[in-house]
Design a protein around this motif. Sequence first.
Motif, short mmCIF file in Angstrom:
data_model
loop_
_atom_site.label_atom_id
_atom_site.label_comp_id
_atom_site.label_asym_id
_atom_site.label_seq_id
_atom_site.Cartn_x
_atom_site.Cartn_y
_atom_site.Cartn_z
N ALA A 1 -38.53 21.70 59.67
CA ALA A 1 -37.17 22.08 59.30
C ALA A 1 -37.10 22.48 57.84
O ALA A 1 -37.97 22.13 57.04
N PRO A 2 -36.07 23.20 57.43
CA PRO A 2 -35.90 23.56 56.03
C PRO A 2 -35.73 22.31 55.18
O PRO A 2 -35.35 21.26 55.66
N GLU A 3 -36.00 22.46 53.89
CA GLU A 3 -35.77 21.34 52.98
C GLU A 3 -34.28 20.99 52.98
O GLU A 3 -33.42 21.86 53.08
N THR A 4 -33.98 19.71 52.83
CA THR A 4 -32.59 19.29 52.93
C THR A 4 -31.77 19.67 51.71
O THR A 4 -30.56 19.51 51.72
N ASN A 5 -32.41 20.15 50.63
CA ASN A 5 -31.61 20.56 49.48
C ASN A 5 -31.13 22.00 49.60
O ASN A 5 -30.49 22.53 48.71
N ASP B 1 -32.04 28.90 65.15
CA ASP B 1 -32.32 27.52 64.73
C ASP B 1 -31.02 26.74 64.56
O ASP B 1 -30.05 27.24 63.97
N LEU B 2 -31.02 25.50 65.07
CA LEU B 2 -29.91 24.57 64.87
C LEU B 2 -30.44 23.45 63.97
O LEU B 2 -31.32 22.69 64.37
N ILE B 3 -29.91 23.34 62.76
CA ILE B 3 -30.39 22.36 61.79
C ILE B 3 -29.63 21.05 62.00
O ILE B 3 -28.40 21.01 61.90
N THR C 1 -30.77 13.57 61.17
CA THR C 1 -30.79 12.39 62.02
C THR C 1 -31.48 11.25 61.29
O THR C 1 -31.95 11.40 60.16
N LEU C 2 -31.53 10.10 61.93
CA LEU C 2 -32.18 8.91 61.40
C LEU C 2 -33.16 8.38 62.42
O LEU C 2 -32.92 8.47 63.63
N GLU C 3 -34.24 7.80 61.95
CA GLU C 3 -35.22 7.21 62.85
C GLU C 3 -34.69 5.89 63.38
O GLU C 3 -34.16 5.06 62.65
N GLY C 4 -34.83 5.69 64.68
CA GLY C 4 -34.42 4.43 65.27
C GLY C 4 -34.70 4.43 66.75
O GLY C 4 -34.74 5.50 67.39
N PRO C 5 -34.89 3.26 67.35
CA PRO C 5 -35.28 3.18 68.76
C PRO C 5 -34.22 3.68 69.73
O PRO C 5 -34.53 4.03 70.86
N THR D 1 -33.22 26.65 69.01
CA THR D 1 -34.18 25.57 68.86
C THR D 1 -33.67 24.55 67.85
O THR D 1 -33.30 24.92 66.73
N PRO D 2 -33.62 23.27 68.20
CA PRO D 2 -33.19 22.27 67.22
C PRO D 2 -34.28 22.01 66.19
O PRO D 2 -35.46 21.88 66.54
N ARG D 3 -33.89 21.98 64.94
CA ARG D 3 -34.79 21.63 63.83
C ARG D 3 -34.31 20.33 63.23
O ARG D 3 -33.33 20.29 62.50
N PHE D 4 -34.99 19.24 63.59
CA PHE D 4 -34.56 17.93 63.13
C PHE D 4 -35.05 17.64 61.72
O PHE D 4 -36.21 17.88 61.40
N ILE D 5 -34.15 17.10 60.91
CA ILE D 5 -34.51 16.62 59.58
C ILE D 5 -34.22 15.13 59.55
O ILE D 5 -33.07 14.69 59.68
N GLN D 6 -35.26 14.32 59.43
CA GLN D 6 -35.11 12.87 59.42
C GLN D 6 -34.75 12.41 58.02
O GLN D 6 -35.49 12.62 57.06
N MET D 7 -33.60 11.76 57.89
CA MET D 7 -33.13 11.27 56.60
C MET D 7 -33.49 9.80 56.43
O MET D 7 -33.86 9.12 57.40
N ASP D 8 -33.36 9.31 55.21
CA ASP D 8 -33.76 7.92 54.92
C ASP D 8 -32.63 6.92 55.08
O ASP D 8 -32.88 5.72 55.21
#
Length: 460
Positions: free
Chosen positions: A27-31, A47-49, A52-56, A84-91
């Motif tokens: 995915a593109p950089e989040t900035n 592309d759909l940006i 999201t967050l990591e989690g079970p 196409t979804p482009r997921f960006i995992q945030m902290d």
Amino acid sequence: MHDKVRISFLAGATILAGLSTTRCNSAPETNNVVQNGSVETIQQDGDLIVLTLEGPTTFSATREGAIGYEADLVQKFADDLGVTPRFIQMDSIDEMLDAMDEGRAHLAAANLTMTETRQDDLAFGPAYRNVAESVVCHQGGPAPKTLDQLTGVNLEVLAGSSYVETLEDAATNHPELTWETETAGSALPMLRDVAEQRLDCTVADSHLAEYARRLYPDLIIPMSLTETRPMGWVYNSNISGMDQALAGWFMEAHASGYLEELDEHWFGHLDEFDYVEVLRFVERIEERLPRYRTYFEAAAEEKPFDWILLAAQAYQESHWDENAVSPTGVRGLMMLTRPTAREVGIEDRLDPAQSVDGGARYLQRLYNRLPEAIDGSDRLWFALAAYNVGMGHVYDARTLARRQGLDPNNWETMERMLPLLTRPKYYGSVKHGYARGYEPVRYVERIRDYYNMLRANVPV
């Protein structure tokens, strides 16, 4: 040959839940700020940006793609848009919501509760799931049932979460209520700390709390902080037409039963909890599984399922006891009958390597024999049911489904049809007659549960 499938957690939940074919793309950089544009612009770009967050119960990135409830939901929406979804995992939640406020993505999908405060600042799409906020504690420690009892416990919650808002509201009438916060993708790290008694209690969404009890059976849920409240996606309000696109899509997803099916797929079995059984299973992961892991890994090579699925099935069959023998004569880790052992070329059913290899090859044969119309996770559930009750009875259940105008290629249909084979009205009208049809349904449910617990407890 069908592609290898991956079971998700929370098929459950049981989830065990099921299989996911979602993709996780770079995915593109989040900035970077996304172009305002419109839904049509997104469709043209392709592309759909999505933040999201990591989690079970949310999203996990794997070598084979993105898996999780939110990942599947986003993928379905993206498929219907033709992108196409482009997921960006945030902290963290705060980081993700700040990024949305700054227009760095099209959507944020991460089990976000729609609170009044958030709705004042952010644009939410339609609600798609309801959850309560559960207080989770260790059975050997405090078990508060009221806010007064919650004061004084060592309480830590997820930073930026709706739990913080709830506690802040509660503290207006209970000023002695205190808590700490921790930055993470989900409440799971705090749930683990409670399980290991580093914390007294934490707060988690009800479905995550129930999931965690399968990982850590000493957890208890003594109270809820809230009634059920809706979750929703946050969308970029500068994207023209996004609000209408989401409203129309979720309306159809509700009406078609897709959301109900997805809930069942991921969370359908979380309300079935047996403390003793889960505790015993977790203990055997450490005590027994290491002796057989290499056999499961070897047997899963070039198969349409992974080694954890085989391990989960073997536990359901024998509790990982290589000397297991049933009154009917099936034996070994995979509890093979003598004819099945001959069919797959196994000489010693009590030899663990042979048993696992034979069971895996037999399951693959069943998987390959099924009609092409049965696909995805359903195909694996059908194959497991046939392993348990026989392919003939599975075909009989499909016949009953057709007679009732139901989809014979859908596992949820089979969960309704197979038990009918215990009733004369139905088994007398099909080729293979009577079957203990409840057993394959429960068999598949348990394997899904064991799979999800293994995924959470064992490095892959």
